[in-house]
Write an enzyme that holds these catalytic residues in place. Structure first.
Site, PDB file in Angstrom:
ATOM      1  N   GLU A  40      83.869  11.403 -17.508  1.00  0.00           N
ATOM      2  CA  GLU A  40      82.613  11.381 -17.103  1.00  0.00           C
ATOM      3  C   GLU A  40      81.577  11.726 -18.166  1.00  0.00           C
ATOM      4  O   GLU A  40      80.771  11.481 -18.846  1.00  0.00           O
ATOM      5  CB  GLU A  40      82.126  12.260 -16.000  1.00  0.00           C
ATOM      6  CG  GLU A  40      82.342  10.608 -14.630  1.00  0.00           C
ATOM      7  CD  GLU A  40      83.694  12.153 -14.129  1.00  0.00           C
ATOM      8  OE1 GLU A  40      84.567  11.759 -13.172  1.00  0.00           O
ATOM      9  OE2 GLU A  40      84.254  13.402 -14.869  1.00  0.00           O
ATOM     10  N   ASN A  70      83.135  12.292 -21.133  1.00  0.00           N
ATOM     11  CA  ASN A  70      83.455  11.268 -23.114  1.00  0.00           C
ATOM     12  C   ASN A  70      82.361  10.146 -22.480  1.00  0.00           C
ATOM     13  O   ASN A  70      81.450   9.905 -23.380  1.00  0.00           O
ATOM     14  CB  ASN A  70      84.753  10.699 -22.385  1.00  0.00           C
ATOM     15  CG  ASN A  70      85.320  11.374 -22.680  1.00  0.00           C
ATOM     16  OD1 ASN A  70      85.817  13.028 -23.044  1.00  0.00           O
ATOM     17  ND2 ASN A  70      86.772  11.543 -22.701  1.00  0.00           N
ATOM     18  N   TYR A 126      96.420  20.689 -16.128  1.00  0.00           N
ATOM     19  CA  TYR A 126      95.298  21.463 -15.426  1.00  0.00           C
ATOM     20  C   TYR A 126      95.216  22.588 -14.745  1.00  0.00           C
ATOM     21  O   TYR A 126      96.209  22.727 -13.946  1.00  0.00           O
ATOM     22  CB  TYR A 126      94.601  20.116 -14.714  1.00  0.00           C
ATOM     23  CG  TYR A 126      94.532  18.653 -15.048  1.00  0.00           C
ATOM     24  CD1 TYR A 126      93.783  18.304 -15.847  1.00  0.00           C
ATOM     25  CD2 TYR A 126      95.682  17.393 -14.654  1.00  0.00           C
ATOM     26  CE1 TYR A 126      93.643  16.922 -16.272  1.00  0.00           C
ATOM     27  CE2 TYR A 126      96.134  16.441 -15.442  1.00  0.00           C
ATOM     28  CZ  TYR A 126      94.138  15.793 -16.630  1.00  0.00           C
ATOM     29  OH  TYR A 126      94.310  15.111 -16.674  1.00  0.00           O
ATOM     30  N   ASN A 169      89.708   5.045 -13.093  1.00  0.00           N
ATOM     31  CA  ASN A 169      90.480   6.807 -13.608  1.00  0.00           C
ATOM     32  C   ASN A 169      91.154   7.366 -12.198  1.00  0.00           C
ATOM     33  O   ASN A 169      90.942   8.254 -12.179  1.00  0.00           O
ATOM     34  CB  ASN A 169      89.280   7.402 -13.961  1.00  0.00           C
ATOM     35  CG  ASN A 169      89.309   7.455 -15.252  1.00  0.00           C
ATOM     36  OD1 ASN A 169      89.949   8.060 -15.234  1.00  0.00           O
ATOM     37  ND2 ASN A 169      87.857   7.474 -15.735  1.00  0.00           N
ATOM     38  N   ARG A 222      94.083   9.335 -10.792  1.00  0.00           N
ATOM     39  CA  ARG A 222      94.809  10.416 -10.496  1.00  0.00           C
ATOM     40  C   ARG A 222      95.301  10.779  -9.527  1.00  0.00           C
ATOM     41  O   ARG A 222      94.756  11.788  -8.562  1.00  0.00           O
ATOM     42  CB  ARG A 222      93.777  11.313 -11.248  1.00  0.00           C
ATOM     43  CG  ARG A 222      92.469  11.730 -12.233  1.00  0.00           C
ATOM     44  CD  ARG A 222      93.300  11.782 -13.723  1.00  0.00           C
ATOM     45  NE  ARG A 222      92.780  11.965 -14.556  1.00  0.00           N
ATOM     46  CZ  ARG A 222      92.021  10.589 -15.182  1.00  0.00           C
ATOM     47  NH1 ARG A 222      92.218   9.666 -14.832  1.00  0.00           N
ATOM     48  NH2 ARG A 222      91.754  11.238 -16.560  1.00  0.00           N
ATOM     49  N   LEU A 228      93.603  -4.178 -21.003  1.00  0.00           N
ATOM     50  CA  LEU A 228      94.841  -4.646 -21.104  1.00  0.00           C
ATOM     51  C   LEU A 228      95.327  -4.063 -21.978  1.00  0.00           C
ATOM     52  O   LEU A 228      96.520  -4.411 -22.791  1.00  0.00           O
ATOM     53  CB  LEU A 228      94.882  -6.204 -21.166  1.00  0.00           C
ATOM     54  CG  LEU A 228      94.231  -6.621 -20.188  1.00  0.00           C
ATOM     55  CD1 LEU A 228      94.324  -8.145 -20.639  1.00  0.00           C
ATOM     56  CD2 LEU A 228      94.968  -7.008 -19.122  1.00  0.00           C
ATOM     57  N   ALA A 265      90.746   6.003 -24.253  1.00  0.00           N
ATOM     58  CA  ALA A 265      90.005   5.194 -25.198  1.00  0.00           C
ATOM     59  C   ALA A 265      89.310   4.153 -23.792  1.00  0.00           C
ATOM     60  O   ALA A 265      88.321   3.595 -24.209  1.00  0.00           O
ATOM     61  CB  ALA A 265      91.336   4.770 -24.493  1.00  0.00           C
ATOM     62  N   GLY A 266      90.298   4.630 -22.394  1.00  0.00           N
ATOM     63  CA  GLY A 266      89.654   4.018 -21.204  1.00  0.00           C
ATOM     64  C   GLY A 266      88.160   4.313 -21.444  1.00  0.00           C
ATOM     65  O   GLY A 266      87.272   2.985 -20.711  1.00  0.00           O
ATOM     66  N   ASP A 267      87.778   5.724 -21.452  1.00  0.00           N
ATOM     67  CA  ASP A 267      86.053   5.859 -20.824  1.00  0.00           C
ATOM     68  C   ASP A 267      85.336   5.276 -22.023  1.00  0.00           C
ATOM     69  O   ASP A 267      84.166   4.893 -21.990  1.00  0.00           O
ATOM     70  CB  ASP A 267      85.975   7.268 -21.214  1.00  0.00           C
ATOM     71  CG  ASP A 267      87.022   8.388 -20.388  1.00  0.00           C
ATOM     72  OD1 ASP A 267      86.941   7.732 -19.287  1.00  0.00           O
ATOM     73  OD2 ASP A 267      87.648   9.693 -20.471  1.00  0.00           O
TER      74      ASP A 267
END
Length: 326
Positions: free
Chosen positions: A38, A40, A106, A168, A170, A229, A259-261
């Protein structure tokens, strides 16, 4: 108080990136950066000149102060960030790789952000924003954070705000995959725009084809579905149109995290500026492709001028030679 274009919420962490190749247990030197899906997005939107805000909790510690200072420097509004003197700020370790995804470990259990609860919600802050961007991560952090997330989502929808949702996923944060799918889809059904990756879409819907994944959410009342994709670009479908937007060619992928963010940043900013869905997706592809060429999660996110220049210089290199996955 100034109005906000977009508000988001979730957990931010200090991220220690390995300074050299090798498994994390062999790395002796790290550099510190900021991590969090978030944050990001909030940073990416702010770099494009939009007014973004991020709500959360951080610990009363060095990591928490680092996060707050970094977001301030990025012009992200932190007026709804609570400093918690009881619980710490989480952190993570991230390896360096020559190809593929890096190793990430993490240290977030029991963090300040995981102790968000409905009592922390400030409706005046959220009402200032015209758009909510949410990910599925807060739903997985804890029962109290899930309650905060659901309350926020319902509040924004009731107040007529536009909502984008990135699953997202997880899986390691959830008790079972069944619980994950149920809770994520429940949230996604309330959004206007749903932005899953193709693998996430398969997990969440049971369908493999982008068109079928999109229809699954459109049938629940979602306005548009945009499916990432990878190098192939993205597929989108709304109630009135659909299409495939090819990806930008990248010679060398340095790090795929973020990259997705970045893709979400492009799509959200485009929609807020009145672009068509296809044009917004093209912008998302551009930022996503730029992001994978940098080591940090958001190092590659551009300013508005950098984005326009990147698209202009690279549009002819769009991966039209890729087989059409749509």
């Amino acid at each position: 108080m100034k109005e906000l274009d977009v508000v988001t919420f979730g957990e931010a962490m200090a991220m220690f990136m390995a300074s050299h190749l090798g498994p994390l247990h062999e790395v002796s030197q790290f550099t510190r950066e900021l991590a969090g899906a978030e944050t990001n997005v909030a940073i990416g939107l702010a770099r494009l000149g939009l007014r973004s805000g991020w709500a959360s909790k951080v610990g009363d510690d060095a990591f928490g102060r680092f996060i707050m200072e970094r977001l301030k420097n990025e012009n992200v509004d932190t007026g709804h960030v609570i400093t918690d003197n009881q619980y710490p700020t989480g952190f993570q370790l991230k390896s360096v790789v020559t190809s593929g995804d890096p190793e990430v470990q993490y240290f977030r259990k029991g963090s300040a952000a995981s102790h968000l609860w409905i009592g922390d919600f400030d409706e005046h802050y959220f009402k200032r924003a015209r758009h909510l961007h949410m990910t599925g991560i807060p739903l997985a952090l804890s029962d109290s954070a899930r309650s905060f997330a659901k309350h926020t989502l319902a509040f924004m929808k009731q107040n007529g705000k536009k909502i984008s949702f990135d699953p997202n996923l997880r899986p390691t944060l959830w008790n079972t995959e069944e619980e994950m799918v149920r809770e994520i889809n429940e949230a996604a059904f309330q959004a206007d725009y749903v932005l899953p990756g193709i693998a996430e879409g398969e997990t969440l819907t049971g369908f493999q084809q982008p068109r079928d994944i999109a229809s699954f959410y459109l049938n629940q009342g979602v306005e548009a579905v945009i499916i990432k994709l990878g190098a192939g670009g993205a597929y989108f479908k709304s109630r009135t149109e659909e299409g495939c937007i090819p990806g930008f060619h990248v010679d060398k992928v340095v790090d795929t995290v973020g990259a997705g963010d970045g893709f979400a940043v492009g799509v959200i900013s485009g929609l807020l500026e009145g672009l068509s869905i296809g044009e917004a997706v093209l912008r998302g592809n551009a930022i996503g492709s730029r992001a994978v060429q940098f080591p940090g999660d958001n190092d590659g996110y551009p300013t508005k001028i950098e984005l326009e220049d990147y698209i202009k210089r690279n549009l002819e290199g769009v991966n039209e030679h890729e087989s059409n996955p749509c």
